[in-house]
Motif scaffolding. Structure first.
Motif, PDB file in Angstrom:
ATOM      1  N   TYR A  43      -1.018  -6.073   6.888  1.00  0.00           N
ATOM      2  CA  TYR A  43      -0.353  -4.814   7.201  1.00  0.00           C
ATOM      3  C   TYR A  43      -0.530  -4.528   8.698  1.00  0.00           C
ATOM      4  O   TYR A  43      -1.629  -4.695   9.245  1.00  0.00           O
ATOM      5  CB  TYR A  43      -0.939  -3.659   6.400  1.00  0.00           C
ATOM      6  CG  TYR A  43      -0.695  -3.718   4.911  1.00  0.00           C
ATOM      7  CD1 TYR A  43       0.345  -4.471   4.372  1.00  0.00           C
ATOM      8  CD2 TYR A  43      -1.502  -3.000   4.030  1.00  0.00           C
ATOM      9  CE1 TYR A  43       0.565  -4.517   3.008  1.00  0.00           C
ATOM     10  CE2 TYR A  43      -1.289  -3.037   2.652  1.00  0.00           C
ATOM     11  CZ  TYR A  43      -0.252  -3.813   2.153  1.00  0.00           C
ATOM     12  OH  TYR A  43      -0.037  -3.864   0.796  1.00  0.00           O
ATOM     13  N   THR A 108       8.658  -5.856   9.243  1.00  0.00           N
ATOM     14  CA  THR A 108       7.838  -5.878   8.035  1.00  0.00           C
ATOM     15  C   THR A 108       8.700  -5.880   6.778  1.00  0.00           C
ATOM     16  O   THR A 108       9.795  -5.340   6.768  1.00  0.00           O
ATOM     17  CB  THR A 108       6.889  -4.666   7.988  1.00  0.00           C
ATOM     18  OG1 THR A 108       7.666  -3.456   7.990  1.00  0.00           O
ATOM     19  CG2 THR A 108       5.940  -4.661   9.171  1.00  0.00           C
ATOM     20  N   GLU A 111       5.851  -3.754   3.731  1.00  0.00           N
ATOM     21  CA  GLU A 111       4.804  -3.291   4.637  1.00  0.00           C
ATOM     22  C   GLU A 111       4.006  -4.414   5.277  1.00  0.00           C
ATOM     23  O   GLU A 111       3.096  -4.160   6.088  1.00  0.00           O
ATOM     24  CB  GLU A 111       3.841  -2.320   3.926  1.00  0.00           C
ATOM     25  CG  GLU A 111       4.538  -1.067   3.385  1.00  0.00           C
ATOM     26  CD  GLU A 111       3.538  -0.075   2.802  1.00  0.00           C
ATOM     27  OE1 GLU A 111       2.330  -0.226   3.056  1.00  0.00           O
ATOM     28  OE2 GLU A 111       3.984   0.840   2.094  1.00  0.00           O
TER      29      GLU A 111
END
Length: 214
Positions: A43, A108, A111
């Motif tokens: 992330y 992304t 995420e």
């Protein structure tokens, strides 16, 4: 054009606890300007630029062992981070660059980091979209701002079987009743097409060369 078509997928990243010294080494070794900071799940939790690292690095005149290099990269990273999705349109991403005055955005999916786009990528994409990367001639035409005008104009190009590399449309600022069509066509001699356009009643703004009939 979609983000996934232009993004770089081989992204150099760092963990937040790694050092500023390592960031400097990565930036120099890979000739890059930005490093996304990711956690153990990939992330994106921050980003640092070469300027951030330079500002946090000791002076080159300091002969002592610089302690600043041992500081964690998370102490200078920017967060939260603006990200985009691989299925976003490149044109929309360009507005993000402009509005937020940034030089790169991580890409992304669910995420997790899967790519990155830089301002250099955006500039090259703009070159491709405008057709300036191939040999061509540019013609600018002032037309009425009415529905259906674009296909009418392109019919003129079709008569000469001229291949159109790109078309751009922008407002004619002095009078909102008109707009400008910018064509790039794959020929080094646009004169016959220009004459066709004028015979069809269109006002050619560029090229406007001496001796051309109006």
């Amino acid at each position: 054009m979609l983000v996934e078509e232009i993004m770089k997928t081989d992204v150099i990243t760092m963990k937040p606890t790694e050092t500023i010294g390592k960031a400097l080494q990565l930036l120099n070794d890979h000739h890059i300007r930005h490093l996304p900071i990711v956690d153990e799940n990939n992330y994106v939790i921050g980003i640092v630029s070469d300027r951030d690292v330079r500002d946090a690095s000791p002076s080159i005149f300091d002969d002592s062992e610089p302690e600043e290099f041992e500081n964690e990269i998370q102490t200078i990273m920017s967060h939260p981070v603006i990200t985009v999705h691989p299925l976003d349109f490149v044109e929309e991403v360009a507005s993000i660059f402009y509005e937020h005055e940034i030089a790169c955005v991580p890409v992304t999916k669910e995420e997790r980091l899967i790519g990155i786009i830089t301002e250099k990528d955006m500039l090259y994409t703009l070159i491709q979209l405008t057709g300036t990367n191939v040999q061509s001639s540019q013609i600018e035409i002032k037309v009425r701002n009415i529905p259906g005008i674009l296909p009418k104009v392109t019919q003129v190009f079709g008569k000469r079987k001229v291949n159109i590399s790109s078309v751009l449309i922008y407002p004619y600022k002095p009078d909102s009743r008109y707009k400008i069509l910018v064509f790039r066509i794959q020929t080094m001699n646009p004169m016959p097409t220009i004459e066709d356009l004028k015979e069809a009643g269109y006002e050619v703004l560029w090229p406007n060369m001496p001796g051309m009939s109006s």
